[in-house]
Motif scaffolding. Structure first.
Motif, short mmCIF file in Angstrom:
data_model
loop_
_atom_site.label_atom_id
_atom_site.label_comp_id
_atom_site.label_asym_id
_atom_site.label_seq_id
_atom_site.Cartn_x
_atom_site.Cartn_y
_atom_site.Cartn_z
N THR A 87 -13.36 -10.46 64.28
CA THR A 87 -12.80 -11.70 63.74
C THR A 87 -13.81 -12.24 62.73
O THR A 87 -14.99 -12.42 63.05
CB THR A 87 -12.56 -12.75 64.85
OG1 THR A 87 -11.65 -12.21 65.80
CG2 THR A 87 -11.99 -14.04 64.28
N VAL A 89 -14.55 -15.15 59.46
CA VAL A 89 -14.18 -16.44 58.90
C VAL A 89 -14.51 -16.40 57.41
O VAL A 89 -15.63 -16.07 57.02
CB VAL A 89 -14.97 -17.59 59.57
CG1 VAL A 89 -14.64 -18.93 58.93
CG2 VAL A 89 -14.73 -17.62 61.06
N ASP A 90 -13.52 -16.72 56.59
CA ASP A 90 -13.73 -16.79 55.15
C ASP A 90 -14.58 -18.03 54.89
O ASP A 90 -14.20 -19.15 55.27
CB ASP A 90 -12.39 -16.87 54.42
CG ASP A 90 -12.53 -16.79 52.93
OD1 ASP A 90 -13.20 -17.68 52.34
OD2 ASP A 90 -11.97 -15.85 52.34
N ARG A 92 -15.21 -19.66 52.25
CA ARG A 92 -14.66 -20.61 51.29
C ARG A 92 -13.48 -21.37 51.89
O ARG A 92 -13.43 -22.60 51.85
CB ARG A 92 -14.23 -19.88 50.01
CG ARG A 92 -13.74 -20.81 48.91
CD ARG A 92 -13.40 -20.05 47.63
NE ARG A 92 -12.40 -18.99 47.83
CZ ARG A 92 -11.08 -19.19 47.90
NH1 ARG A 92 -10.59 -20.41 47.82
NH2 ARG A 92 -10.25 -18.17 48.07
N THR A 93 -12.52 -20.65 52.49
CA THR A 93 -11.29 -21.28 52.97
C THR A 93 -11.36 -21.67 54.45
O THR A 93 -10.51 -22.40 54.94
CB THR A 93 -10.09 -20.33 52.80
OG1 THR A 93 -10.29 -19.18 53.63
CG2 THR A 93 -9.92 -19.92 51.35
N ARG A 94 -12.33 -21.13 55.17
CA ARG A 94 -12.50 -21.35 56.62
C ARG A 94 -11.38 -20.71 57.44
O ARG A 94 -11.23 -20.99 58.62
CB ARG A 94 -12.61 -22.85 56.97
CG ARG A 94 -13.81 -23.52 56.36
CD ARG A 94 -15.05 -23.03 57.05
NE ARG A 94 -16.25 -23.62 56.46
CZ ARG A 94 -17.38 -22.98 56.30
NH1 ARG A 94 -17.48 -21.74 56.69
NH2 ARG A 94 -18.41 -23.55 55.77
N GLU A 95 -10.57 -19.86 56.81
CA GLU A 95 -9.51 -19.16 57.54
C GLU A 95 -10.11 -18.01 58.33
O GLU A 95 -11.04 -17.35 57.89
CB GLU A 95 -8.46 -18.61 56.56
CG GLU A 95 -7.62 -19.68 55.92
CD GLU A 95 -6.56 -19.09 54.99
OE1 GLU A 95 -6.18 -17.92 55.19
OE2 GLU A 95 -6.14 -19.81 54.08
N GLU A 96 -9.54 -17.80 59.53
CA GLU A 96 -9.97 -16.69 60.39
C GLU A 96 -8.98 -15.55 60.27
O GLU A 96 -7.78 -15.76 60.18
CB GLU A 96 -10.03 -17.14 61.85
CG GLU A 96 -11.17 -18.04 62.17
CD GLU A 96 -11.30 -18.32 63.67
OE1 GLU A 96 -10.69 -17.60 64.48
OE2 GLU A 96 -12.01 -19.27 64.01
N GLU A 97 -9.52 -14.33 60.28
CA GLU A 97 -8.70 -13.12 60.27
C GLU A 97 -9.31 -12.15 61.27
O GLU A 97 -10.53 -12.07 61.39
CB GLU A 97 -8.67 -12.49 58.87
CG GLU A 97 -8.07 -13.40 57.82
CD GLU A 97 -8.30 -12.89 56.40
OE1 GLU A 97 -9.16 -12.01 56.20
OE2 GLU A 97 -7.60 -13.36 55.50
N THR A 98 -8.46 -11.41 61.97
CA THR A 98 -8.94 -10.43 62.92
C THR A 98 -8.47 -9.05 62.49
O THR A 98 -7.31 -8.86 62.13
CB THR A 98 -8.43 -10.74 64.34
OG1 THR A 98 -8.90 -12.05 64.71
CG2 THR A 98 -8.95 -9.73 65.36
N ARG A 142 -15.78 -12.25 47.85
CA ARG A 142 -15.32 -12.89 49.08
C ARG A 142 -16.47 -12.88 50.07
O ARG A 142 -17.06 -11.82 50.34
CB ARG A 142 -14.13 -12.12 49.63
CG ARG A 142 -13.47 -12.79 50.78
CD ARG A 142 -12.16 -12.15 51.11
NE ARG A 142 -11.55 -12.89 52.19
CZ ARG A 142 -10.75 -12.36 53.09
NH1 ARG A 142 -10.42 -11.09 53.03
NH2 ARG A 142 -10.24 -13.10 54.05
N LYS A 147 -17.45 -13.76 63.20
CA LYS A 147 -17.38 -14.74 64.27
C LYS A 147 -17.39 -14.07 65.64
O LYS A 147 -18.09 -14.51 66.55
CB LYS A 147 -16.13 -15.60 64.12
CG LYS A 147 -15.97 -16.66 65.19
CD LYS A 147 -14.74 -17.49 64.98
CE LYS A 147 -14.59 -18.49 66.12
NZ LYS A 147 -13.38 -19.29 65.98
#
Length: 163
Positions: A87, A89-90, A92-98, A142, A147
């Motif tokens: 997982t 965390v971007d 810049r955007t604080r978006e999480e991706e797994t 990027r 996390k």
């Protein structure tokens, strides 16, 4: 995950082998019975399919062999590698991706599977929880922070403990 991949490969190998040894010879024989092979589209189509199936079967058999050689004890349990679920965390955007790191042939973007050979996969390999990484993409840089991560050996241990 490793067994799941091997099972999936095994099923496709079995299906393609059946097609190559049973279905396609029947289709070719049927097309031959129609006469002149130079202008027989069914015959040409069956031969093209036979070549494709043979090539795919060779490729899958090679991949199956590679998967069978993977020794879980050699995959680090403290760093990201093949089979790891990560997982990020971007920054810049604080978006999480797994993501789950898989071999190139088994990519499924919708379920979050990415290739270990992809730019993101290559960037994540060998990293640990808390590391920050930078990835250069065509649309710009990027920056990600790792996390959470679960390695393939950890997943196998968790399954073994649950049994």
């Amino acid at each position: 995950m490793l067994e799941e991949l091997k099972n999936k490969l095994g099923e496709e190998i079995e299906r393609l082998t059946h097609e190559l040894q049973i279905t396609l010879p029947k289709a070719i024989q049927k097309a031959v019975e129609h006469g002149d092979l130079r202008e027989n589209s069914e015959y040409k189509s069956a031969l093209e399919r036979q070549q494709f199936v043979q090539a795919r079967l060779n490729h899958l058999t090679k991949r199956y062999g590679e998967l069978s050689k993977i020794d879980l004890s050699e995959i680090p349990s403290d760093r990201i590698g093949f089979g790891s679920r990560v997982t990020v965390v971007d920054m810049r955007t604080r978006e999480e991706e797994t993501y789950t790191l898989v071999f190139g042939d088994y990519i499924d973007i919708d379920s979050g599977q990415i290739s270990v050979a992809s730019p993101l996969g290559q960037t994540l390999i060998g990293k640990k929880k808390g590391d920050k990484v930078s990835l250069q993409l065509p649309r710009g840089e990027r920056k990600l922070m790792i996390k959470e991560m679960t390695t393939l050996p950890q997943m196998v241990d968790d399954q073994g403990d649950a049994a």
